[in-house]
Design an enzyme around this catalytic site. Structure first.
Site, PDB file in Angstrom:
ATOM      1  CE  LYS A 116      -4.943  -6.546   9.159  1.00 45.89           C
ATOM      2  NZ  LYS A 116      -3.693  -5.993   8.645  1.00 45.89           N
ATOM      3  CE  LYS A 200      -9.105  -4.196   5.195  1.00 46.65           C
ATOM      4  NZ  LYS A 200      -7.955  -3.271   5.100  1.00 46.65           N
ATOM      5  CE  LYS A 203      -1.627  -5.881   0.604  1.00 43.93           C
ATOM      6  NZ  LYS A 203      -1.331  -5.404   2.045  1.00 43.93           N
TER       7      LYS A 203
END
Ligand code: AQP
Length: 337
Positions: A116, A200, A203
């Site tokens: 991230k 994966k 969102k």
């Protein structure tokens, strides 16, 4: 069915935008099953969401939409405790205690932070770095024994287990915190992006074509599945033959998970078919499951005060449990209260 009162389930979902098929198949579908047999606590984890900047108005809308999605997928606020994390201050308080129990070396191994934060680690929030300690606090504040999560959260859950054990050991309070067990779907635990079978479904991925949102219309679902990446080979007989075909495997896994079939059974049914034909069947099953959920979400969102009342009712119940546990935790740590 009688519930087992010794077992407590906790899990959360971040209100960071439209929930997608990965959230549903990897987590929420399981939440619904578990509420029939255990005491379940499900949380809209808004404190986690702000580890990456969120527009305040958008965050409010997303929190209510996440709650609406829980209910539309079959969670029952009379059977489970459903609330938003920031309304129960015990989460942040216990997270601080765990910041002092958890080790830097443990944090440095967390792969989700690396993914991230990307290449610009220096600019990531400190919250994003200690996110797993907050997750441990969420779970252990309720002395939860079981945590249904997608496979992507396995590492964070292992850290929660380490924190529980270290706390029990350091403060000489054997078995005070249970060591929580992950409940990860066995056959298919990670839904992958429709554009790249090695990433994966998420969102925060830029392309909306990478995911099926639970609010997508029939036309959108059909279009996204039509455009989903595959290859030119037909569907094979054995799962081993899909080893180097991640996109093909992902679509077959999605079909199997939605229809509650083992992937081997799906292969048996579909062997030899072209992906163009299979995609039509996949869209049909997706439309039949996702569109009714989307319609319910829309309906629930039109009654904002009903949603706010559900959260208030849930947070009162959550506070009762967490206040009691936090009082004991503070005594153990040596705080005067
Ligand atoms: N692709 C996935 N496959 C299986 N399970 C998944 N989950 C998320 N994506 C997949 C599971 O959904 C639950 C809630 O996840 P979350 O929204 O709290 O956080 P996340 O894992 O970070 O989800 P996203 O979509 O990737 O969100 P962003 O893009 O905001 O970071 C968890 O149990 C998770 O395992």
């Amino acid at each position: 069915m009688n519930k087992n009162f010794n077992e407590v389930v906790f899990s959360g979902v971040q209100p960071t935008g439209n929930l997608h098929l990965g959230n549903y198949l990897g987590a929420i579908k399981n939440f619904v099953e578990l509420q029939k047999k255990m005491n379940c606590i499900y949380c809209v984890v808004d404190l986690h969401a702000i580890t990456v900047f969120q527009d305040p108005n958008q965050l409010k809308n997303n929190s209510l939409e996440t709650l609406a999605t829980f209910i539309a997928c079959g969670l029952d606020f009379k059977k489970s405790i459903i609330f938003n994390q920031s309304s129960v201050s015990g989460h942040a308080e216990l997270a601080w205690i765990f910041n002092c129990v958890s080790r830097l070396g443990w944090m440095n191994r967390m792969t989700q932070f690396k993914e991230k934060a990307g290449s610009n680690k220096e600019n990531a929030s400190v919250g994003l770095y200690v996110y797993p300690n907050l997750m441990a606090a969420d779970i252990l504040l309720y002395k939860a024994t079981h945590v249904p999560v997608g496979d992507d959260q396995k590492q964070h859950l292992e850290l929660s287990r380490d924190i529980a054990q270290k706390f029990n050991h350091d403060f000489k309070c054997k078995n005070f915190f249970p060591v929580p067990e992950p409940l990860i779907q066995k056959n298919f635990s990670r839904v992958m992006s429709l554009r790249d079978g090695k990433k994966k479904m998420s969102k925060s991925e830029d392309s909306d074509y990478s995911r099926i949102n639970l609010t997508d219309t029939e036309d959108e679902i059909i279009k996204k599945i039509k455009k989903a990446k595959t290859d030119s080979l037909p569907i094979p007989e054995k799962i081993q033959d899909l080893k180097n075909r991640p996109e093909a495997l992902n679509l077959l896994n999605i079909y199997s998970s939605i229809t509650n079939l083992k992937v081997e059974k799906t292969l048996e049914e579909m062997v030899g078919k072209d992906f163009s034909k299979f995609k039509k069947q996949l869209s049909d099953v997706l439309v039949s499951v996702v569109c009714p959920i989307g319609r319910k979400i829309k309906d629930l969102k039109s009654n904002r005060s009903h949603l706010v009342n559900i959260l208030n009712e849930g947070s009162n119940k959550a506070k009762k449990i967490s206040n009691e546990n936090l009082k004991k935790i503070k005594e153990i740590v040596g705080f005067i209260n």
